[in-house]
Scaffold this active site. Structure first.
Site, short mmCIF file in Angstrom:
data_model
loop_
_atom_site.label_atom_id
_atom_site.label_comp_id
_atom_site.label_asym_id
_atom_site.label_seq_id
_atom_site.Cartn_x
_atom_site.Cartn_y
_atom_site.Cartn_z
N ASP A 176 -11.68 2.69 3.85
CA ASP A 176 -11.86 1.34 3.75
C ASP A 176 -13.61 1.06 3.28
OD1 ASP A 176 -10.09 -0.79 4.00
OD2 ASP A 176 -9.75 -0.22 5.82
N LYS A 233 0.91 -1.06 0.11
CA LYS A 233 0.05 -0.01 -0.06
C LYS A 233 0.90 1.24 -0.13
CE LYS A 233 -3.75 -2.17 2.39
NZ LYS A 233 -4.29 -2.61 3.58
N GLN A 263 -5.48 -1.39 9.80
CA GLN A 263 -5.35 -2.81 9.08
C GLN A 263 -5.90 -3.74 9.95
OE1 GLN A 263 -3.81 -3.45 6.11
NE2 GLN A 263 -4.18 -5.58 6.34
#
Ligand code: GUN
Length: 294
Positions: A122, A55, A99
């Site tokens: 997200d 990422k 995460q």
């Protein structure tokens, strides 16, 4: 014997990242805004380490700022909430990703819902799930967004209309909050007929065989076989499973038995190289959207 077309998510993701880089440069030039993505990693799950590294690399490659925060396995809920609050208040940060999975002593829902919904790249916040369910513009979870881009591209070439998926029957295998449920919402918005099957569904195979589109997101290696599919189905495989081979080596496979399904499907995403690369590209797209909205 007919042979399925491969849906090349890797190539699509590369083109998407190039487009994002162009739009990032324009946002900088026009408004002086450099999109910033903060990733918080708690503990040292090896799979998460790999994701986070990829990422950060791709974030910088499209011209965005990457902020990485590593916190120890022993981090308390109060400490993690304080970090999220700091990022919520930081004007250089437009997207926040915590995460998952988190260590067991931390409540994922509580942490996710502490993120400013407008920075929740997200799309996991309850507010964003609600916006999606009501058809309100929102940040959409990355993997579902990537699946929809691949489907719209594929069907758009056959049926160049605004809604090339309209009227198709889509069967989703799996009902998770991060993939199955949001994909169902997105397909409904495209006027698909949507069926969700899961571990308690009776006669899964009969339902899957009705699908013009089949989306597999259950985390069971090579579950879907060719006789489950309607001839000419378009198959999107979200699964990423590591399985041992007879020679002792590990191999990545999806939730679909890829080689077995090639003769029945009209088109199929490979694993790796299908949905996977789309997920990070869509995270960057969401970060750009969040930065553009400020
Ligand atoms: N872990 C694996 N994939 C993801 C993702 O897309 N978002 C978050 N937050 N955690 C993940």
């Amino acid at each position: 014997m007919s042979h399925a077309t491969l849906i090349d998510g890797k190539a699509f993701a590369e083109r998407l990242r190039a487009s994002i880089a162009t739009r990032v440069a324009k946002l900088k030039a026009d408004k002086g805004i450099t999109p910033g993505l903060a990733v918080v990693l708690v503990g040292n799950n090896p799979a998460s380490e790999v994701y986070v590294k990829n990422k950060a690399k791709q974030t910088v490659e499209v011209g965005m700022q990457s902020f990485e925060f590593r916190m120890p396995e022993t981090t308390t809920e109060a400490e993690l909430l304080a970090k999220v609050e700091e990022l919520n208040n930081d004007p250089k940060v437009h997207g926040i990703l915590v995460q998952l999975p988190l260590p067991k002593h931390l409540h994922e829902n509580l942490i996710i819902n502490s993120i400013n919904p407008n920075k929740d790249v997200d799309g996991f916040h309850t507010v964003n799930a609600g916006r999606l369910a009501t058809g309100t513009p929102t940040l959409v979870p990355c993997t579902p967004l990537g699946c929809m881009m691949l489907l719209k591209d594929y069907f758009g070439k056959k049926n160049p209309s605004n809604k090339p998926l309209s009227g198709l029957h889509a069967v989703i295998i799996g009902r998770s909050n991060i993939v199955g449920k949001p994909i169902a919402q997105l397909l409904l918005k495209e006027d698909c007929t949507v069926t969700i099957v899961h571990s308690k569904t009776k006669d899964i195979e009969a339902l899957v065989s009705m699908g013009d589109i089949v989306i597999a997101a259950v985390g069971q290696a090579e579950l879907v076989k060719h006789h489950w599919l309607k001839k000419g189905a378009v198959v999107i495989d979200v699964g990423i499973n590591r399985i041992g081979q007879p020679d002792g080596k590990m191999k990545l496979v999806g939730d679909v038995d890829f080689h077995d399904c090639l003769t029945t499907a009209a088109a199929i995403t490979p694993v790796p190289g299908g949905v996977g690369p789309m997920t990070i590209a869509c995270l960057l797209e969401n970060t750009l959207q969040a930065a553009s909205a400020t």
